[in-house]
Write a protein that holds these residues in place. Structure first.
Motif, PDB file in Angstrom:
ATOM      1  N   ALA A  58       0.810  -1.220   0.000  1.00 55.79           N
ATOM      2  CA  ALA A  58       0.000   0.000   0.000  1.00 55.79           C
ATOM      3  C   ALA A  58       0.840   1.266   0.000  1.00 55.79           C
ATOM      4  O   ALA A  58       0.520   2.241  -0.698  1.00 55.79           O
ATOM      5  CB  ALA A  58      -0.950  -0.004   1.201  1.00 55.79           C
ATOM      6  N   ALA A  59       1.926   1.293   0.776  1.00 52.31           N
ATOM      7  CA  ALA A  59       2.748   2.502   0.839  1.00 52.31           C
ATOM      8  C   ALA A  59       3.427   2.778  -0.496  1.00 52.31           C
ATOM      9  O   ALA A  59       3.460   3.927  -0.967  1.00 52.31           O
ATOM     10  CB  ALA A  59       3.782   2.373   1.955  1.00 52.31           C
ATOM     11  N   ASP A 371       6.994 -10.454  -0.753  1.00 55.40           N
ATOM     12  CA  ASP A 371       6.914  -9.249   0.082  1.00 55.40           C
ATOM     13  C   ASP A 371       8.169  -9.059   0.932  1.00 55.40           C
ATOM     14  O   ASP A 371       8.316  -8.049   1.616  1.00 55.40           O
ATOM     15  CB  ASP A 371       5.667  -9.256   0.959  1.00 55.40           C
ATOM     16  N   GLY A 372       9.078 -10.032   0.899  1.00 58.92           N
ATOM     17  CA  GLY A 372      10.329  -9.931   1.645  1.00 58.92           C
ATOM     18  C   GLY A 372      10.281 -10.513   3.037  1.00 58.92           C
ATOM     19  O   GLY A 372      11.301 -10.541   3.724  1.00 58.92           O
ATOM     20  N   ILE A 373       9.121 -10.988   3.458  1.00 51.35           N
ATOM     21  CA  ILE A 373       8.967 -11.539   4.806  1.00 51.35           C
ATOM     22  C   ILE A 373       8.275 -12.896   4.712  1.00 51.35           C
ATOM     23  O   ILE A 373       7.129 -12.979   4.287  1.00 51.35           O
ATOM     24  CB  ILE A 373       8.153 -10.601   5.721  1.00 51.35           C
ATOM     25  N   ASP A 374       8.968 -13.946   5.136  1.00 51.42           N
ATOM     26  CA  ASP A 374       8.407 -15.295   5.116  1.00 51.42           C
ATOM     27  C   ASP A 374       7.816 -15.600   6.487  1.00 51.42           C
ATOM     28  O   ASP A 374       8.547 -15.855   7.439  1.00 51.42           O
ATOM     29  CB  ASP A 374       9.501 -16.308   4.774  1.00 51.42           C
ATOM     30  N   PRO A 423      11.671  -5.605   3.664  1.00 50.72           N
ATOM     31  CA  PRO A 423      10.397  -5.448   2.947  1.00 50.72           C
ATOM     32  C   PRO A 423      10.616  -4.980   1.512  1.00 50.72           C
ATOM     33  O   PRO A 423      11.379  -4.045   1.257  1.00 50.72           O
ATOM     34  CB  PRO A 423       9.662  -4.380   3.765  1.00 50.72           C
ATOM     35  N   THR A 424       9.946  -5.626   0.566  1.00 50.81           N
ATOM     36  CA  THR A 424      10.046  -5.239  -0.844  1.00 50.81           C
ATOM     37  C   THR A 424       8.964  -4.246  -1.244  1.00 50.81           C
ATOM     38  O   THR A 424       9.024  -3.657  -2.304  1.00 50.81           O
ATOM     39  CB  THR A 424       9.922  -6.469  -1.746  1.00 50.81           C
ATOM     40  N   ARG A 425       7.921  -4.128  -0.424  1.00 50.10           N
ATOM     41  CA  ARG A 425       6.805  -3.221  -0.651  1.00 50.10           C
ATOM     42  C   ARG A 425       5.973  -3.602  -1.864  1.00 50.10           C
ATOM     43  O   ARG A 425       5.406  -2.758  -2.552  1.00 50.10           O
ATOM     44  CB  ARG A 425       7.291  -1.767  -0.729  1.00 50.10           C
TER      45      ARG A 425
END
Length: 441
Positions: A58-59, A371-374, A423-425
Motif C-alpha cells: 500500500a505505501a 513481500d520480503g517476509i516469510d 520489505p520489498t513493498r
C-alpha cells in the motif's frame, strides 16, 4: 554451449547461487508498484479525489500514484490514507508521500492500530457525493492491517479466530471468508460507505486464482459468499466460537452483492499477480538458454508436502537431461503448526524439498515470499545447493527433526542459507525456483 556456461560446471556453486538470487530479484522487480501505476491514472473528477488502501504494497502504491498524479495533474488535489505493515512504509526509500497519509499496523495478527486505521478509513469516505472519486489501493496483507470488527464482535475475538485459522492450516480463501463476515469494512462495505462516489480499485494479487474480491478480503468489492459459509468453515476446522460470533453469523443480512446498483459505476483492475513474477523469471532463464517448466501460479497445500513432491519431480527430470532445467511455481501454501520452532511457508517448503533430495548433485533451489517476509521472521526465504547436505552432516543437523518442530528458519540459519531482503513493498506471494543441471557422469 549455453549462454549461462557457469551453470554447467559443477565446481561453480556460487555462480549458481548468485544467479538464483538475481532471478528472485528480477521476479520481484516485475511486480513492484513503481512499474505498474504511472500509466493507469484516471481523469480527475469534478469533486474530490480520495485515496484509501491497505496491504503490504500500500505505501509503495500510494507513493507511485502520488508522484504520477502530481506530474500529470499538478493543479488537481489528491488526499487520503493507506495502511501497511510495520516496517513496510516508505521511510528511507525515496517514496515518501506528501498528500496521502501512510499508517502502519500489525500483520499477520491485527492489533489496535489495525482497528484504528480501518475506522479512520471508513470515516474518511462517509458523506462523499456522485462527483467524487475514491481510488482504492489494495494488496495482500490488507485483511489483517485493516480490521474493524462487525457490531457485537470484539477485536480480541477476531484475533483469536485469525490465529486459530492460521495454525490449523486453513487455506487463505477460507480465512478471508471468515474475516469478511465478521467485519464492518471488508466484503465491499468500504465501497458501500463511499457510494454514491465512484470507486476505482487497483489491486496487487497475492491470492491463488486471482479472484479480486478475495484480495485483502475485498473491502471495495461485493462478496459472493455468505455468513453461513463462514460458519461452516469454522465448524469444519473445529474452531470454537463465542455466542456473539455465532449470533452474528446466524443473523439475517448479507454483505453487499454484485447486483447492487451502487456498484454499477465502480471499476477494478489487478495490476500484478504471481504469474507476472513467474513470467519475468521465465524470460530471464530462457534468455540464458535454460529450459523452463512452469507448474502454475496458484499452487496450494501443505508446504512441506509440496516441497517433497517437487523434489521427486526434480530427481525424475534429471534423468536424460542435456541442458539446465528451471522448475518454477507460485501460489500460497499452508503450514499446520505442530511445534514451537521458527518457520515460514517458504522455508518449510524448502526443508521438505531438501530432505527429499538428500544432496543430489546438480539440483539447487530458492523459495521466497515476494513481500520480503516469510511468515513472521526477518527473512524472505532461503536457498540451497547440493553442498549444503555435507555442511548439514558436519553440523549434526537432522532435517526431519526440524520439520517436526516447524523450525525450518533455524535449520537454514545454521547453514547460513537464509535470504534476507527486508520489505520489498509489493506482494504476489511465493516465488519458487528449482534449477536442475544435467548429470556430469
Amino acid at each position: 554451449m549455453n549462454a549461462l556456461s557457469p551453470l554447467l560446471s559443477s565446481d561453480r556453486p556460487e555462480a549458481v547461487r548468485s544467479w538464483l538470487v538475481r532471478l528472485g530479484e528480477t521476479a520481484v522487480e516485475a511486480v513492484h508498484p513503481d512499474s505498474l501505476l504511472p500509466d493507469k491514472l484516471p481523469t480527475p473528477p469534478a469533486g474530490r479525489t480520495l485515496v484509501v488502501g491497505a496491504g503490504k504494497a500500500a505505501a509503495a502504491m500510494a507513493a507511485a500514484l502520488e508522484r504520477a498524479w502530481q506530474s500529470r495533474y499538478p493543479e488537481a488535489p489528491l488526499e487520503g490514507l493507506v495502511v501497511t505493515r510495520y516496517g513496510h512504509g516508505p521511510q528511507g526509500q525515496g517514496a515518501e508521500c506528501r498528500h496521502i497519509e501512510v499508517l502502519e499496523a500489525s500483520h499477520p495478527m491485527p492489533d489496535d492500530l489495525s482497528e484504528r486505521a480501518a475506522r479512520r478509513m471508513l470515516e474518511s469516505v462517509e458523506g462523499l457525493g456522485e462527483d467524487d472519486l475514491v481510488i482504492a489501493l489494495i494488496s495482500g496483507g490488507g485483511s489483517a492491517l485493516m480490521t474493524l470488527p462487525a457490531p457485537g464482535v470484539g477485536l480480541d475475538e477476531k484475533q483469536a479466530l485469525n490465529k486459530a485459522l492460521l495454525r490449523c492450516g486453513a487455506p487463505i480463501r477460507e480465512i478471508n471468508t471468515v474475516r469478511r463476515h465478521l467485519s464492518a469494512i471488508k466484503g465491499g462495505r468500504l465501497a458501500a460507505t463511499a457510494h454514491p462516489a465512484r470507486v476505482l480499485t487497483w489491486l496487487i494479487s497475492d491470492v491463488p486464482g486471482d479472484e479480486a474480491s478475495l484480495i485483502a478480503s475485498g473491502p471495495t468489492l461485493p462478496d459472493a459468499t455468505t455468513p453461513a459459509d463462514a460458519l461452516a468453515i469454522l465448524e469444519r476446522h473445529g474452531i470454537e466460537i463465542s455466542p456473539d460470533v455465532r449470533r452474528h453469523l446466524e443473523a439475517p443480512g448479507e454483505a453487499p452483492r454484485a447486483g447492487d446498483a451502487d456498484f454499477s459505476r465502480d471499476e477494478s483492475e489487478i495490476l500484478a499477480r504471481a504469474r507476472d513474477a513467474l513470467a519475468a523469471g521465465q524470460v530471464a532463464a530462457e534468455a540464458e538458454g535454460i529450459e523452463v517448466r512452469l507448474l502454475g501460479d496458484d499452487l496450494e497445500g501443505e508446504a512441506r508436502e509440496l516441497g517433497r513432491a517437487q523434489g521427486r519431480m526434480a530427481l525424475s527430470a534429471q534423468d536424460g537431461l542435456t541442458r539446465p532445467l528451471l522448475i518454477l511455481s507460485g501460489g500460497e501454501t499452508s503450514v499446520t503448526v505442530r511445534g514451537d520452532g521458527r518457520g515460514g511457508r517458504n522455508v518449510e517448503y524448502l526443508l521438505g524439498l531438501f530432505s527429499t533430495l538428500k544432496g543430489a548433485p546438480g539440483i539447487h533451489a530458492l523459495a521466497i515470499d515476494t513481500d520480503g517476509i516469510d511468515g513472521s521472521e526477518d527473512n524472505a526465504g532461503a536457498i540451497f545447493g547440493p553442498a549444503c547436505w555435507e555442511r548439514m552432516l558436519k553440523l549434526g543437523l537432522d532435517p526431519d527433526d526440524y520439520l517436526s518442530r516447524n523450525d525450518a528458519y533455524t535449520f537454514f540459519d545454521a547453514l547460513d542459507d537464509l535470504i534476507v531482503t527486508g520489505p520489498t513493498r509489493t506482494n504476489v506471494n511465493d516465488f519458487r525456483a528449482i534449477l536442475v543441471l544435467p548429470r556430469t557422469s
